[in-house]
Design an enzyme around this catalytic site. Structure first.
Site, PDB file in Angstrom:
ATOM      1  N   SER A 674      -3.319   3.196   1.448  1.00  0.00           N
ATOM      2  CA  SER A 674      -3.941   4.495   1.627  1.00  0.00           C
ATOM      3  C   SER A 674      -3.567   5.428   0.473  1.00  0.00           C
ATOM      4  CB  SER A 674      -3.553   5.076   2.988  1.00  0.00           C
ATOM      5  OG  SER A 674      -4.350   6.181   3.326  1.00  0.00           O
ATOM      6  N   ASP A 747     -13.511   0.579   7.365  1.00  0.00           N
ATOM      7  CA  ASP A 747     -12.517   1.653   7.286  1.00  0.00           C
ATOM      8  C   ASP A 747     -13.150   2.973   7.729  1.00  0.00           C
ATOM      9  OD1 ASP A 747     -10.579   3.519   6.601  1.00  0.00           O
ATOM     10  OD2 ASP A 747     -10.094   2.577   4.687  1.00  0.00           O
ATOM     11  N   HIS A 781      -8.892   0.908   8.692  1.00  0.00           N
ATOM     12  CA  HIS A 781      -7.941   1.382   7.687  1.00  0.00           C
ATOM     13  C   HIS A 781      -6.686   0.515   7.649  1.00  0.00           C
ATOM     14  CE1 HIS A 781      -6.588   4.286   4.809  1.00  0.00           C
ATOM     15  NE2 HIS A 781      -5.517   4.601   5.495  1.00  0.00           N
TER      16      HIS A 781
END
Length: 818
Positions: A674, A747, A781
């Site tokens: 991330s 995601d 994610h």
């Protein structure tokens, strides 16, 4: 220019892989490839069972132990899914497409240690059971192929039964909760006779039109939004539920009111009223359902409207970093029969507006026939409230956005005219001097409040120190504002308080672990160091005990304190310099003195799972875990020096590990997930510290997140140079080290659309760089499916084995370039 910033292509090479006596040119075409599996020693650790979670009954005499399900099969993630209004809906079950499930449900009496199981088939997985307020029953869901069922178990026997004929609607709420009588459940059901879902039109009836008339409406880059009229109809169909009371003993169902899209429902402590928030049109194609128009109302148990608290419009105009106008955070006072409180902004929700007070707090008591009473005003933004169980204490917290500062006040709800007392006043990022958080308990109504004993409340905290976390429990005198320490973890282990088992805080339930002993639950008294084991879970992965780790502290060039946890692989021998992995995640700070404070503990039991970078240890790498990457400065402009600061931090981490004699500084890779992926790409673009990188689920082009990202407060148009300067996409031509990009194709994290990795791959490839892009089907994610986790670990280890552990020799690189 600092020496570590990129000035030349020190390790430049084309997409060529050289073997002795053979030159193989790597193809750049996309390839179909099945799921790969890592080495057996990695699979063995993945198979290690996790420590069960523990939940203490409201009566504090029984605990529930439940084992969370890990690594569902990819087939489960591949089931049909609707992405509507920011939600992911299973059309088959009328609930969330993916929810955490549990198995091996065991009840244990604390005093005797006797165990008995909840009587469901061993192969089942269910939702996390919820205690009734009196602790005599547990309610839980079971998700089948076609519905979400509701089950109730008797704690005394473990006998479980399904409440027949119920089909929960868990799209926008959990679908059920206990009423204060501990017998009745407040449920949201699929409406009876709903009919078939709406079908998409065979031919469009016109274009989708959106418009704005000169009114600013900034918004983050949300995902899974509505996009057309058919989406709106689908959302209405699946999100609409029927509120009902269900008798857990007889199964009798009593509908409440008409079907609506319920955003939240909460019974009053006296069980006679229901606080309802329901959504209605018009919807937005730019915002999720949390911003949709809603009604906030109080109903009686028949569904009759008693009081309208607020009718809130579509909230498209909330300022960046701000809050909506009108009532927010509406909730019941847990210690009163039926009293509501809420917060309203005094600055139009705009954090940049200069006002003497930002928020005010109201309350309103049944029968809700008089005007609400304003209780107090706050200079800064309201950030939370906790009510004492006796009704004579409330702790109110406010947040100063300009300084990243927090204050906590003590109020007396029995006399609001009495001046509040300022109790805590410190940086919101302070760890070493954090006072801890109030310990709560479940009241007979099922609501939660601060546990009180005489003049005392109890505070539990992480207990951060320069040597690592040492959790604590304090008894805090609300009259003298002084604290007495009842418990503190020793310096050789990691132990924290799970629950207080007595009103005076002398009997504790703790979780204890050390570098060599797995987490287990213990009973202890605050006056003694002796512990009594409640569980005796064995080491699930003894092969990891040879891993060594230590907390390492050091400074970067500008004097900011840094740290990482150094892990050495199980076969490490003293004096060896091994290839290494730096894994990190940048964090912004307003103050250098808190930026360097240590978090975490070297005394935690070493056991890793999922797609953890710590699996590199089993491939022979040294790992610098959580290498701190503070970005320090004014919160408004801190990212102006983002690249320089993460580069300094990375250089300091590599230098320190090399100084310790455990790391080969010429064979180091960097990675992150991330925002850590964003960091990784920037470090490869702007420094020559690393041989290769791994960037997972990241965002690389900040022009695609124009209304802010992470803690950036400015828009693209207010800080164009900064957005461009810190976007590694703009420097893809300078990324001359191999980069592995991994992204879940589904995601839904704000800002990290898969297109970020798509375009980054295209940019690096187009400029002749070395790059591999792995797109994981059905993953979001984070990565959940067993097949995905195994494949990600295989990709990561193979990538660094190729480019970090065994990098191409200079002669081979030269031959390849010729």
């Amino acid at each position: 220019m600092p020496a570590f910033l990129k000035s030349k292509r020190r390790w430049a090479f084309r997409i060529v892989w050289c073997f002795p006596a053979l030159l193989l040119v790597m193809t750049t075409a996309a390839a179909r490839q099945g799921y790969q599996r890592p080495a057996k020693e990695i699979l063995d650790v993945l198979d290690a069972r996790p420590t069960p979670q523990i939940s203490v009954s409201p009566s504090r005499d029984v605990v529930l132990l439940s084992e969370p399900q890990r690594y569902p099969p990819i087939a489960e993630l591949a089931r049909p899914m609707l992405r509507l209004a920011g939600l992911r809906i299973s059309p088959a079950t009328n609930g969330p497409h993916r929810s955490q499930q549990y198995s091996n449900l065991v009840l244990k009496r604390i005093a005797e240690g006797t165990e008995w199981r909840i009587q469901i088939p061993a192969e089942w997985t269910v939702g996390l059971p919820v205690w009734s307020p009196d602790g005599q029953r547990l309610a839980f869901t079971r998700t089948t192929d076609a519905a979400i069922e509701l089950w109730v178990a008797e704690v005394s026997t473990g006998r479980a039964r399904r409440l027949e004929g119920l089909r929960l609607n868990a799209v926008t709420t959990a679908g059920f909760q206990w009423m204060p009588d501990s017998r009745t459940l407040l449920c949201v059901l699929v409406p009876a006779g709903r009919g078939a879902p709406p079908q998409p039109p065979a031919v469009p009836d016109g274009p989708v039109v959106q418009e704005n008339f000169g009114w600013p409406a900034p918004a983050p880059t949300y995902q899974d939004l509505l996009s057309n009229a058919h989406d709106e109809d689908l959302f209405d169909y699946y999100a609409t539920g029927q509120l009902a009371l269900v008798d857990s003993a007889t199964g009798r169902v009593t509908p409440i009111g008409q079907p609506k899209i319920f955003y939240s429902v909460e019974p009053s402590p006296d069980g006679r009223h229901i606080l309802v928030e329901h959504i209605h049109r018009p919807y937005s194609y730019l915002l999720p359902l949390a911003r949709f128009p809603r009604e906030i109302e109080v109903w009686d148990l028949s569904g009759r409207l008693l009081k309208s608290i607020a009718s809130l419009p579509l909230r498209e105009d909330v300022p960046l970093g701000g809050v909506p106008t009108g009532p927010r955070n509406v909730a019941w006072v847990p210690t009163e029969p039926a009293v509501l409180y809420w917060v309203e902004a005094l600055d139009d929700g705009n954090p940049r507006k200069k006002v003497p007070h930002r928020d005010r707090v109201f309350w309103l008591a049944a029968p809700f026939s008089v005007a609400p009473q304003e209780l107090f005003r706050l200079e800064h933004r309201y950030s939370g409230i906790s009510w004492g169980e006796r009704g004579d204490l409330v702790i109110v917290r406010e947040f100063d956005r300009d300084r990243l500062w927090t204050r906590a006040w003590f109020y007396n709800p029995r006399d609001w005219a009495q001046l509040p007392r300022l109790v805590w006043d410190l940086s919101s990022q302070e760890r070493y001097n954090h006072p801890g958080n109030p310990v709560l308990r479940t009241l007979p109504s099922g609501h939660r409040a601060i546990q009180q004993h005489g003049d005392f409340i109890f505070l539990a905290g992480a207990g951060a120190t320069p040597e690592g976390d040492r959790p604590f429990l304090d008894r805090f005198n609300t009259r003298t504002l002084t604290a007495e320490r009842l418990f503190r973890c020793d310096a050789q282990s990691y132990e924290f308080v799970v629950a207080l088992l007595s009103p005076d805080g002398t009997r504790l339930l703790t979780s204890h672990e050390s570098a060599t002993s797995p987490p287990n639950y213990f009973l202890r008294t605050s006056a003694s160091d002796a512990r009594q084991a409640l569980t005796r879970y064995p080491d699930p992965a003894p092969q990891l005990r040879r891993i060594q780790k230590q907390l390492v502290r050091y400074k970067r060039a500008d004097g900011v304190d840094l740290s990482f946890t150094l892990y050495l692989p199980p076969d490490y021998q003293p004096g060896e310099r091994r290839p290494g992995v730096v894994w990190a995640y940048p964090v912004e700070f307003a103050d250098a003195s808190v930026a360097g404070q240590v978090s975490g503990s070297p005394n935690r039991f070493t056991l890793f799972s999922g797609a953890s970078h710590l699996f590199f240890l089993l491939a022979g790498y040294v790992v610098l875990d959580g290498a701190t990457m503070p970005v320090v400065g004014d919160p408004e402009t801190v990212n102006n020096t983002y690249v320089q600061q993460i580069a300094m931090s990375a250089q300091a981490a590599v230098d320190k590990a090399a100084e310790l004699g455990v790391l080969d500084p010429q064979r180091v890779g960097v990675g992150g997930h991330s925002y850590g992926a964003f960091m990784t790409a920037n470090l490869l673009a702007h420094t020559d510290l690393f041989r290769a990188g791994i960037a997972r689920s990241g965002a690389y082009n900040r022009t695609l997140t124009p209304f802010g990202f992470q803690n950036e407060r400015r828009t693209l148009w207010q800080a164009l140079d900064t957005y461009i300067r810190i976007s590694p996409f703009m420097y893809a031509n300078k990324i001359n080290e191999p980069l592995l990009l991994i992204h879940g194709e589904a995601d839904n994290n704000t800002g990290t659309f898969p297109i970020q990795s798509d375009r980054m791959y295209h940019a690096i490839k187009g400029n002749g760089g070395t790059v591999r892009y792995v797109s994981l089907p059905h993953e979001s994610h984070g990565y959940l499916a067993r097949e995905s986790v195994e494949h990600v670990l295989w990709e990561m280890i193979h990538w660094f084995d190729r480019w970090v552990k065994h990098p191409p020799r200079p002669a081979d690189r030269a031959a390849a370039q010729q």
